[in-house]
Design a protein around this motif. Structure first.
Motif, PDB file in Angstrom:
ATOM      1  N   LYS A 164       0.845  -1.205   0.000  1.00 45.52           N
ATOM      2  CA  LYS A 164       0.000   0.000   0.000  1.00 45.52           C
ATOM      3  C   LYS A 164       0.879   1.253   0.000  1.00 45.52           C
ATOM      4  N   ASP A 195       4.033   1.488  -1.088  1.00 45.34           N
ATOM      5  CA  ASP A 195       4.735   1.590  -2.368  1.00 45.34           C
ATOM      6  C   ASP A 195       3.826   2.165  -3.445  1.00 45.34           C
ATOM      7  N   LYS A 196       2.575   1.780  -3.406  1.00 40.37           N
ATOM      8  CA  LYS A 196       1.615   2.300  -4.374  1.00 40.37           C
ATOM      9  C   LYS A 196       1.437   3.806  -4.178  1.00 40.37           C
ATOM     10  N   GLN A 197       1.373   4.210  -2.912  1.00 40.01           N
ATOM     11  CA  GLN A 197       1.206   5.626  -2.602  1.00 40.01           C
ATOM     12  C   GLN A 197       2.460   6.423  -2.976  1.00 40.01           C
ATOM     13  N   ALA A 216       4.671   5.639  -5.294  1.00 40.97           N
ATOM     14  CA  ALA A 216       4.741   5.709  -6.754  1.00 40.97           C
ATOM     15  C   ALA A 216       3.834   6.818  -7.289  1.00 40.97           C
ATOM     16  N   LYS A 217       2.656   6.922  -6.676  1.00 39.90           N
ATOM     17  CA  LYS A 217       1.717   7.971  -7.068  1.00 39.90           C
ATOM     18  C   LYS A 217       2.294   9.353  -6.770  1.00 39.90           C
ATOM     19  N   MET A 218       2.922   9.481  -5.606  1.00 43.75           N
ATOM     20  CA  MET A 218       3.507  10.766  -5.209  1.00 43.75           C
ATOM     21  C   MET A 218       4.692  11.124  -6.100  1.00 43.75           C
ATOM     22  N   LYS A 251       5.011  10.348  -9.263  1.00 42.01           N
ATOM     23  CA  LYS A 251       4.425  10.839 -10.512  1.00 42.01           C
ATOM     24  C   LYS A 251       3.916  12.265 -10.354  1.00 42.01           C
ATOM     25  N   GLN A 252       3.298  12.532  -9.195  1.00 36.58           N
ATOM     26  CA  GLN A 252       2.812  13.882  -8.923  1.00 36.58           C
ATOM     27  C   GLN A 252       3.968  14.879  -8.877  1.00 36.58           C
ATOM     28  N   THR A 302       6.123  17.408  -1.740  1.00 35.33           N
ATOM     29  CA  THR A 302       5.672  16.066  -2.108  1.00 35.33           C
ATOM     30  C   THR A 302       6.815  15.062  -1.974  1.00 35.33           C
ATOM     31  N   ALA A 325       7.138  11.819   0.620  1.00 33.81           N
ATOM     32  CA  ALA A 325       7.348  10.469   0.092  1.00 33.81           C
ATOM     33  C   ALA A 325       8.615   9.847   0.663  1.00 33.81           C
ATOM     34  N   GLN A 384      12.465   3.681  -5.442  1.00 31.66           N
ATOM     35  CA  GLN A 384      12.193   5.044  -5.914  1.00 31.66           C
ATOM     36  C   GLN A 384      12.869   6.115  -5.054  1.00 31.66           C
TER      37      GLN A 384
END
Length: 231
Positions: A125, A127-129, A131-133, A135-136, A152, A156, A166
């Protein structure tokens, strides 16, 4: 034979001998009859001991101890029955302790397995968050929202360790954003110095800005301002 605990065999031998007692003197017959009685008692005690051992091994300790007590009553001078009783209890105790240890180990293993599964779910969960951050942060950097980008990235990075896949990407994004923010601030201060005609101070600051400006920063602006300080 009696000393070797072959009680029933001893009894059978004595019975066979007594079958011909008319050929024996009275003392011999009396002695053999006493031995026969003792062998029969010891045979019964042996049987009770075996049954008691079996009960104790099956967890019926109280019932087993009762049988050992009866064996001792029947053959009170024989130290074998108390010794076998104590050995049986010790053996059963050892088995119970072993079973308890195995159960505790299994419980700990289940607990550790559940904890590992929970940690794995949380990591997935996270890692998914992250990865999203990440990209943001890229989008924020491209959109020139540098302060938002560095915030951001900082958030992260606070969620992961240095060995995270990452981690380096986020550090690089943060450095780019921080670098642009820093150079922009230096440009603003240089402009203020130029306006106050402090050209030497502006020149020094602009040279510092050019030295630390990231590749993404449009250094042409800084170079143009630097030329104004030497005009």
């Amino acid at each position: 034979q009696i000393k070797e605990a072959e009680y029933y065999a001893a009894a059978a031998t004595l019975e066979s001998a007594l079958a011909g007692k008319e050929y024996l003197d009275d003392d011999a017959v009396a002695s053999m009859e006493q031995m026969l009685a003792k062998a029969e008692k010891q045979g019964e005690a042996k049987q009770l001991s075996a049954q008691g051992f079996d009960l104790i091994m099956r967890g019926k300790t109280e019932a087993g101890l009762e049988l050992y007590a009866r064996a001792t009553e029947i053959d009170p001078d024989n130290e074998r029955w108390p010794a076998e009783r104590d050995a049986a209890v010790a053996d059963r105790t050892a088995k119970e302790e072993e079973a308890a240890a195995a159960a505790a180990l299994a419980k700990n293993e289940r607990k550790e397995r559940k904890a590992a599964e929970k940690a794995a779910k949380q990591a997935a969960k996270r890692d998914k968050q992250v990865a999203k951050m990440a990209k943001q942060a890229v989008i924020q950097l491209d959109s020139k929202k540098y302060k938002v980008c560095t915030t951001t990235c900082s958030q992260a990075l606070g969620m992961i360790e240095e060995d995270h896949p990452q981690y380096e990407e986020l550090v690089d994004l943060q450095k780019q954003a921080d670098g642009i923010i820093n150079v922009t601030d230096m440009k603003i201060r240089s402009q203020e110095l130029i306006e106050t005609q402090d050209y030497a101070g502006a020149k020094s600051m602009l040279e510092d800005a050019l030295a630390v400006a990231p590749a993404e920063y449009p250094i042409e602006i800084l170079q143009g301002m630097l030329e104004r300080t030497t005009a």
